[in-house]
Design a protein around this motif. Structure first.
Motif, mmCIF file in Angstrom:
data_model
loop_
_atom_site.group_PDB
_atom_site.id
_atom_site.type_symbol
_atom_site.label_atom_id
_atom_site.label_comp_id
_atom_site.label_asym_id
_atom_site.label_seq_id
_atom_site.Cartn_x
_atom_site.Cartn_y
_atom_site.Cartn_z
ATOM 1 N N LEU A 186 -7.777 -31.548 38.074
ATOM 2 C CA LEU A 186 -9.319 -30.295 38.129
ATOM 3 C C LEU A 186 -10.615 -31.528 38.113
ATOM 4 O O LEU A 186 -10.101 -32.396 37.713
ATOM 5 C CB LEU A 186 -9.860 -29.644 37.184
ATOM 6 N N ASP A 190 -12.944 -25.733 39.284
ATOM 7 C CA ASP A 190 -13.261 -26.573 38.324
ATOM 8 C C ASP A 190 -11.567 -26.359 37.061
ATOM 9 O O ASP A 190 -11.477 -25.985 36.413
ATOM 10 C CB ASP A 190 -13.845 -27.145 37.375
ATOM 11 N N GLU A 191 -10.109 -26.354 38.460
ATOM 12 C CA GLU A 191 -9.127 -25.831 37.719
ATOM 13 C C GLU A 191 -7.944 -27.417 38.452
ATOM 14 O O GLU A 191 -8.066 -27.194 39.632
ATOM 15 C CB GLU A 191 -8.028 -24.597 37.593
#
Length: 372
Positions: A102, A72-73
């Protein structure tokens, strides 16, 4: 179960736990989209400890590529306007110009868009195509129009979407000019930040339709705003908060600073509010509505470190420095920039410095303002 299916499942669980993925329809849409398909051209990873920041390419099947695709970036996919990961070996020290946002922010925004099946949606900024695919999974590709400014980025997104058998209406052009001429949409969502909401977005949104966009500026603070368009062609709506940050749309990026004005000129007075307040994100966001054309610099002038606000178009500037516990401001030009900032912030302080989530943005074809 394949490696990417397992990683996708973990990502869905993470977004659900964090609160960015809140409803079952969007959970099902997100679970159907393999993010790695939109990153097959690789991405850039920041080189730890580099100064200025250096970026190194990570290519498909390279070390950590698949795992990063489901982290999650945000992943940088383009440097300096044209350079993609497959173009270089080694490192590059230039500014990122495109990225894959993200996933939790993508899903938070899609949830906040309040879109339902049957609605016509315009997406400003196709990017890698990941958010486009998630949107198509929810409302159907035939209801989605997505426009991308960069032709190469757009073509790579088209290829990725095609591999998955998804064929929305993809356009190449300036999303600030809207979608198809004469089209009307129920929802507009922007995956880039804007300084001011373009009037054509208001024109292309049906009354009671919504625009979800990040409003930012040259003082480097931005927030997500959801606007409802009214019958009279204006729009208003809440600031959703969260310090959401996107790259400014390229036509909205700050002009280069060339020769500075003569900073010894201008009238001095003791400042009511010091420049140190601009170290706070929310204060900068509020101040941008007062001086939308001002850029901020820090420099050494004479014996003082100064904060400088400068409007390169008008030539106006305000230079502030601290002296014996007091802030001194020196201003010149047709616009007294710091007077305007102080007046605007004073109204905010009088209201009790409410959080941005308590603010409403009003937009007309002529401009925008913020209210509490």
């Amino acid at each position: 179960m394949s490696d990417h299916d397992q990683l996708l499942g973990q990502l869905i669980d993470h977004m659900t736990a964090s609160g960015s993925l809140r409803t079952q329809p969007w959970k099902e849409a997100a679970a159907s989209v393999p993010r790695h398909e939109f990153l097959r051209n690789g991405f850039f990873r920041m080189v730890p400890g580099s100064s200025p920041t250096a970026w190194a390419p990570v290519l498909e099947d390279g070390d950590g590529w698949l795992e990063a695709c489901y982290a999650d970036e945000s992943l940088v996919t383009q440097i300096a306007g044209t350079i993609k990961p497959t173009d270089i070996r080694g490192e590059i020290m230039r500014e990122p110009t495109s990225s894959s946002t993200l996933p939790s922010l993508v899903l938070r925004m899609l949830e906040d868009l309040e879109v339902e099946p049957g609605m016509e949606v315009l997406e400003i900024g196709t990017g890698t195509g990941y958010s486009t695919e998630v949107l198509c999974a929810r409302v159907g590709a035939g209801r989605v129009t997505s426009i991308e400014y960069d032709e190469e980025v757009a073509l790579r997104a088209r290829e990725a979407l095609g591999r998955l058998g998804t064929y929305p209406n993809l356009l190449i052009g300036d999303g600030l000019l809207g979608g198809n001429e004469g089209a009307l949409y129920d929802r507009i969502i922007a995956t880039c930040a804007v300084r001011t909401v373009p009037a054509v977005w208001l024109e292309q949104t049906r009354p009671s339709g919504q625009i979800l966009t990040t409003i930012g500026g040259w003082l480097n603070a931005s927030e997500l705003v959801r606007l409802t368009v009214h019958e009279d062609g204006t729009a208003s709506g809440p600031v959703l908060g969260g310090q959401v940050s996107f790259m400014l749309a390229r036509p909205h990026q700050a002009p280069p600073l060339s020769l500075l004005p003569d900073l010894s000129r201008g009238k001095e007075r003791e400042a009511i509010i010091g420049a140190d307040v601009l170290n706070d994100w929310t204060t900068r966001f509020v101040a941008q509505f007062a001086v939308p054309n001002a850029q901020r610099l820090k420099l050494r002038h004479g014996q003082h470190d100064e904060d400088l606000l400068i409007d390169v178009d008008s030539g106006s500037f305000a230079a502030l420095h601290e002296e014996d516990g007091h802030w001194i401001v020196r201003q010149e030009g047709p616009d007294l920039l710091w007077d305007t900032v102080e007046e605007h912030l004073d109204r905010w302080h009088t209201a009790g410095t409410p959080a941005v989530e308590q603010a409403t943005v009003h937009v007309t074809p002529e401009g925008q303002s913020i209210h509490w």
